[in-house]
Design an enzyme around this catalytic site. Sequence first.
Site, PDB file in Angstrom:
ATOM      1  CE  LYS A 187      -4.321  -2.032   1.306  1.00 12.78           C
ATOM      2  NZ  LYS A 187      -5.318  -2.355   2.319  1.00 12.78           N
TER       3      LYS A 187
ATOM      4  NE  ARG B 122      -7.108  -8.669   0.568  1.00 14.52           N
ATOM      5  CZ  ARG B 122      -6.704  -7.912  -0.457  1.00 14.52           C
ATOM      6  NH1 ARG B 122      -5.688  -7.083  -0.304  1.00 14.52           N
ATOM      7  NH2 ARG B 122      -7.325  -7.977  -1.618  1.00 14.52           N
TER       8      ARG B 122
END
Length: 284
Positions: free
Chosen positions: A227, A262
């Site tokens: 991210k 994840r």
Amino acid sequence: MRRCPVPLGGQKVLEAGGPTLIAGVLNVTPDSFSDGGALPNVEAAVAQARRLVAEGADWLDIGGESTRPNAAPVTVEEELRRVIPVLRALRERVGVPLSIDTRRAPVFVEAAAAGASILNDVSGLRDDPALAPAAAATDVAVVLMHSRGDPRTMDQLARYDDVVAEVQEGLAAAVARAEGVGIARDRLLLDPGLGFAKTSEQNWCLLRSLGRLRSLGLPLFVGPSRKRFLGALTGREAPTERDTATAALCAHLALEGVEVVRVHAVAPTRDAILVLEAARGGVA
Ligand code: HH2
């Protein structure tokens, strides 16, 4: 405090005090922020799924809609067309639980029939009022993620007086929505929603305060993979160059007792978790 085991489908349960599980990301989208278009057909998706499982994935998270900031919405029909054939193919071919990453009831219902045993809803049962009752009618586990708005609006909604308290309140509301339709508490996992209506600093703040999210008494699921906040910290522009940063953070999260991480690249995260645990004396 771990409130486990959570049934994940088949024989798999999330064990109390067990090792951190790794959920491998399988995006069958043309436009995901780090891997859009990488899996253009069912065969490519199955091959990638097998790779992720061979690398150590404990479950696979299948998504047919990009939720990156400003992603264009897809129709239900298109989302179904992307995910259902992949789920059907994977059900017989990989021995790990499959989650469906969707915000929509019709996609969830067909995905559950095609083999998904976990619902991963980035809206925390907020977007589609039909989704919570649909999940209640099955025995799936549910990942409730905190977010605000939708992919088009979320970046403008990253304003909090106390991000940890407000995420905690949002997650408590999601739990209430789930319990309100009869989804048992012991089927729920909570996710702070890194990057979803959060700035880099707010993400770090949440990551340093996971203990406060634990006060809700449910297992934690965290998705830092590739991210923007990791790019901002390391200066790595390309999301695919952020797997080392992801692995380091996931190893830290494992030591913090986070139940599930994840990630897109499973092997580096698995190795980082093993090494850090061994160095700390967590494993023999
Ligand atoms: N992040 C993404 C998608 N789904 N689900 C949960 N529970 N937690 C997350 O942090 C999370 C998630 C975004 O990552 P990705 O799937 O790679 O991107 P895109 O939304 O562009 O497909």
